[in-house]
Design a protein around this motif. Structure first.
Motif, PDB file in Angstrom:
ATOM      1  N   GLY A   1     107.529 -43.795 144.218  1.00  0.00           N
ATOM      2  CA  GLY A   1     107.207 -42.412 143.905  1.00  0.00           C
ATOM      3  C   GLY A   1     107.182 -42.087 142.436  1.00  0.00           C
ATOM      4  O   GLY A   1     107.086 -40.910 142.061  1.00  0.00           O
ATOM      5  N   ARG A   2     107.231 -43.082 141.566  1.00  0.00           N
ATOM      6  CA  ARG A   2     107.240 -42.848 140.127  1.00  0.00           C
ATOM      7  C   ARG A   2     105.968 -43.356 139.435  1.00  0.00           C
ATOM      8  O   ARG A   2     105.914 -43.413 138.210  1.00  0.00           O
ATOM      9  N   GLY A   3     104.986 -43.752 140.201  1.00  0.00           N
ATOM     10  CA  GLY A   3     103.760 -44.270 139.614  1.00  0.00           C
ATOM     11  C   GLY A   3     103.839 -45.723 139.193  1.00  0.00           C
ATOM     12  O   GLY A   3     102.903 -46.244 138.578  1.00  0.00           O
ATOM     13  N   LEU A   4     104.923 -46.393 139.548  1.00  0.00           N
ATOM     14  CA  LEU A   4     105.082 -47.781 139.136  1.00  0.00           C
ATOM     15  C   LEU A   4     104.290 -48.748 140.026  1.00  0.00           C
ATOM     16  O   LEU A   4     103.979 -49.861 139.598  1.00  0.00           O
ATOM     17  N   GLY A   5     103.989 -48.339 141.243  1.00  0.00           N
ATOM     18  CA  GLY A   5     103.273 -49.222 142.157  1.00  0.00           C
ATOM     19  C   GLY A   5     101.913 -49.623 141.604  1.00  0.00           C
ATOM     20  O   GLY A   5     101.546 -50.807 141.604  1.00  0.00           O
ATOM     21  N   LYS A   6     101.152 -48.648 141.115  1.00  0.00           N
ATOM     22  CA  LYS A   6      99.822 -48.959 140.583  1.00  0.00           C
ATOM     23  C   LYS A   6      99.940 -49.793 139.312  1.00  0.00           C
ATOM     24  O   LYS A   6      99.118 -50.681 139.062  1.00  0.00           O
ATOM     25  N   ARG A   7     100.963 -49.543 138.526  1.00  0.00           N
ATOM     26  CA  ARG A   7     101.160 -50.332 137.308  1.00  0.00           C
ATOM     27  C   ARG A   7     101.558 -51.774 137.647  1.00  0.00           C
ATOM     28  O   ARG A   7     101.149 -52.720 136.965  1.00  0.00           O
ATOM     29  N   LEU A   8     102.371 -51.940 138.695  1.00  0.00           N
ATOM     30  CA  LEU A   8     102.728 -53.287 139.130  1.00  0.00           C
ATOM     31  C   LEU A   8     101.495 -54.021 139.640  1.00  0.00           C
ATOM     32  O   LEU A   8     101.273 -55.202 139.323  1.00  0.00           O
ATOM     33  N   MET A   9     100.660 -53.326 140.406  1.00  0.00           N
ATOM     34  CA  MET A   9      99.439 -53.951 140.898  1.00  0.00           C
ATOM     35  C   MET A   9      98.494 -54.260 139.750  1.00  0.00           C
ATOM     36  O   MET A   9      97.837 -55.312 139.735  1.00  0.00           O
ATOM     37  N   ALA A  10      98.413 -53.369 138.763  1.00  0.00           N
ATOM     38  CA  ALA A  10      97.557 -53.640 137.602  1.00  0.00           C
ATOM     39  C   ALA A  10      98.012 -54.900 136.887  1.00  0.00           C
ATOM     40  O   ALA A  10      97.187 -55.721 136.460  1.00  0.00           O
ATOM     41  N   GLY A  11      99.322 -55.086 136.761  1.00  0.00           N
ATOM     42  CA  GLY A  11      99.832 -56.302 136.144  1.00  0.00           C
ATOM     43  C   GLY A  11      99.523 -57.537 136.959  1.00  0.00           C
ATOM     44  O   GLY A  11      99.150 -58.581 136.403  1.00  0.00           O
ATOM     45  N   ALA A  12      99.657 -57.413 138.270  1.00  0.00           N
ATOM     46  CA  ALA A  12      99.371 -58.556 139.148  1.00  0.00           C
ATOM     47  C   ALA A  12      97.900 -58.931 139.103  1.00  0.00           C
ATOM     48  O   ALA A  12      97.540 -60.120 139.014  1.00  0.00           O
ATOM     49  N   LEU A  13      97.030 -57.924 139.178  1.00  0.00           N
ATOM     50  CA  LEU A  13      95.595 -58.203 139.169  1.00  0.00           C
ATOM     51  C   LEU A  13      95.146 -58.745 137.817  1.00  0.00           C
ATOM     52  O   LEU A  13      94.230 -59.577 137.747  1.00  0.00           O
ATOM     53  N   ASP A  14      95.781 -58.289 136.739  1.00  0.00           N
ATOM     54  CA  ASP A  14      95.466 -58.829 135.428  1.00  0.00           C
ATOM     55  C   ASP A  14      95.720 -60.337 135.398  1.00  0.00           C
ATOM     56  O   ASP A  14      94.895 -61.110 134.897  1.00  0.00           O
ATOM     57  N   GLN A  15      96.829 -60.758 135.979  1.00  0.00           N
ATOM     58  CA  GLN A  15      97.132 -62.185 136.048  1.00  0.00           C
ATOM     59  C   GLN A  15      96.146 -62.921 136.964  1.00  0.00           C
ATOM     60  O   GLN A  15      95.668 -64.013 136.646  1.00  0.00           O
ATOM     61  N   ALA A  16      95.833 -62.318 138.098  1.00  0.00           N
ATOM     62  CA  ALA A  16      94.972 -62.984 139.078  1.00  0.00           C
ATOM     63  C   ALA A  16      93.533 -63.117 138.582  1.00  0.00           C
ATOM     64  O   ALA A  16      92.917 -64.192 138.711  1.00  0.00           O
ATOM     65  N   TRP A  17      92.966 -62.046 138.001  1.00  0.00           N
ATOM     66  CA  TRP A  17      91.572 -62.119 137.563  1.00  0.00           C
ATOM     67  C   TRP A  17      91.386 -63.092 136.402  1.00  0.00           C
ATOM     68  O   TRP A  17      90.289 -63.615 136.183  1.00  0.00           O
ATOM     69  N   ARG A  18      92.448 -63.379 135.653  1.00  0.00           N
ATOM     70  CA  ARG A  18      92.351 -64.369 134.578  1.00  0.00           C
ATOM     71  C   ARG A  18      91.993 -65.754 135.117  1.00  0.00           C
ATOM     72  O   ARG A  18      91.483 -66.598 134.374  1.00  0.00           O
ATOM     73  N   LEU A  19      92.271 -65.975 136.393  1.00  0.00           N
ATOM     74  CA  LEU A  19      91.982 -67.270 137.006  1.00  0.00           C
ATOM     75  C   LEU A  19      90.551 -67.345 137.531  1.00  0.00           C
ATOM     76  O   LEU A  19      90.154 -68.354 138.122  1.00  0.00           O
ATOM     77  N   ALA A  20      89.774 -66.278 137.333  1.00  0.00           N
ATOM     78  CA  ALA A  20      88.350 -66.219 137.687  1.00  0.00           C
ATOM     79  C   ALA A  20      88.061 -66.537 139.153  1.00  0.00           C
ATOM     80  O   ALA A  20      87.177 -67.347 139.465  1.00  0.00           O
ATOM     81  N   PRO A  21      88.773 -65.889 140.092  1.00  0.00           N
ATOM     82  CA  PRO A  21      88.457 -66.115 141.504  1.00  0.00           C
ATOM     83  C   PRO A  21      87.170 -65.406 141.905  1.00  0.00           C
ATOM     84  O   PRO A  21      86.736 -64.450 141.245  1.00  0.00           O
ATOM     85  N   GLY A  22      86.555 -65.871 142.991  1.00  0.00           N
ATOM     86  CA  GLY A  22      85.398 -65.185 143.534  1.00  0.00           C
ATOM     87  C   GLY A  22      85.776 -63.860 144.164  1.00  0.00           C
ATOM     88  O   GLY A  22      84.988 -62.909 144.162  1.00  0.00           O
ATOM     89  N   ARG A  23      86.967 -63.785 144.706  1.00  0.00           N
ATOM     90  CA  ARG A  23      87.475 -62.533 145.247  1.00  0.00           C
ATOM     91  C   ARG A  23      88.993 -62.637 145.361  1.00  0.00           C
ATOM     92  O   ARG A  23      89.568 -63.731 145.345  1.00  0.00           O
ATOM     93  N   ILE A  24      89.624 -61.476 145.476  1.00  0.00           N
ATOM     94  CA  ILE A  24      91.063 -61.383 145.738  1.00  0.00           C
ATOM     95  C   ILE A  24      91.209 -60.601 147.031  1.00  0.00           C
ATOM     96  O   ILE A  24      90.555 -59.567 147.224  1.00  0.00           O
ATOM     97  N   TRP A  25      92.035 -61.097 147.933  1.00  0.00           N
ATOM     98  CA  TRP A  25      92.156 -60.424 149.227  1.00  0.00           C
ATOM     99  C   TRP A  25      93.608 -60.352 149.654  1.00  0.00           C
ATOM    100  O   TRP A  25      94.490 -61.007 149.099  1.00  0.00           O
ATOM    101  N   LEU A  26      93.845 -59.513 150.646  1.00  0.00           N
ATOM    102  CA  LEU A  26      95.172 -59.328 151.219  1.00  0.00           C
ATOM    103  C   LEU A  26      95.010 -58.752 152.612  1.00  0.00           C
ATOM    104  O   LEU A  26      93.911 -58.365 153.011  1.00  0.00           O
TER     105      LEU A  26
END
Length: 215
Positions: free
Chosen positions: A132-157
């Motif tokens: 409830g403090r807005g940290l969830g989107k920031r945590l996801m932004a950090g995770a996706l920043d790491q993941a997209w650096r690996l140049a995947p065709g897609r990221i899924w969950l």
């Protein structure tokens, strides 16, 4: 937020409309598979992310269960120290702890790089006291920043109806779109003993088969 492991099943089951019961001791949840094929510009200010290739096993297990037990995550409770060490020593399996500006630990993300140029986010969540403090989107932004650096065709969950009602909207805001739906049936971890019986009180614990007329 709950993210559980597993690929999209090959089979499509055409069930007739109506209600179904599952055996006592089992739980069932509706699953939505979601994917992102490009980063979302200016998603949020990413949190600082620390990759853990040799996590302290006791700390990892405690963090995993503090974040996940309210949503019936129990995988870490079933893993030995050797299994935890082996998993995160494998280069394709990534574990990150997210930290705020003061260095405080706020949550964790796990993702796995597949052989098919894809990345699956397997676990993602904040400590319950920090929601409830807005940290969830920031945590996801950090995770996706790491993941997209690996140049995947897609990221899924895939996520679950056990989770908060806003989870689909959250992931869509982070660039994921639904592409399949289904359900998962598993043993209740509170019955098999990998989680405390009082975990996730919002999810009914049913141990005994209902018998008409019985009290």
């Amino acid at each position: 937020m709950l993210v559980t492991e597993g690929t999209l099943p090959d089979e499509v089951i055409d069930l007739s409309a109506g209600y179904r019961r599952v055996p006592a001791g089992r739980i069932i949840n509706a699953v939505t598979w979601m994917e992102a094929r490009a980063p979302v510009p200016d998603l949020a200010q990413p949190l600082a992310m620390t990759r853990m290739t040799e996590p302290d096993c006791a700390s990892y297990r405690a963090i995993f269960l503090e974040i996940g037990a309210p949503w019936l995550w129990d995988r870490a409770a079933e893993m030995s120290d050797a299994e935890i060490a082996t998993q995160f020593a494998e280069p394709r399996h990534h574990l990150y702890y997210g930290h705020d500006e003061g260095g405080g630990h706020v949550g964790m993300v796990e993702f796995r790089v597949g052989d098919d140029d894809e990345i699956e986010i397997t676990y993602f969540g904040l400590f319950p006291s920090l929601t409830g403090r807005g940290l969830g989107k920031r945590l996801m932004a950090g995770a996706l920043d790491q993941a997209w650096r690996l140049a995947p065709g897609r990221i899924w969950l895939h996520t679950s109806s056990f989770d908060h009602h806003s989870v689909i909207g959250f992931y869509r805001a982070c660039g994921f779109e639904p592409y399949a739906a289904g359900f998962e049936i598993t043993d209740d971890p509170r019955v098999k003993g990998t989680l405390p019986r009082e975990a996730a009180p919002q999810i009914p614990l049913i141990e005994t088969e209902w018998v008409p007329g019985a009290r």
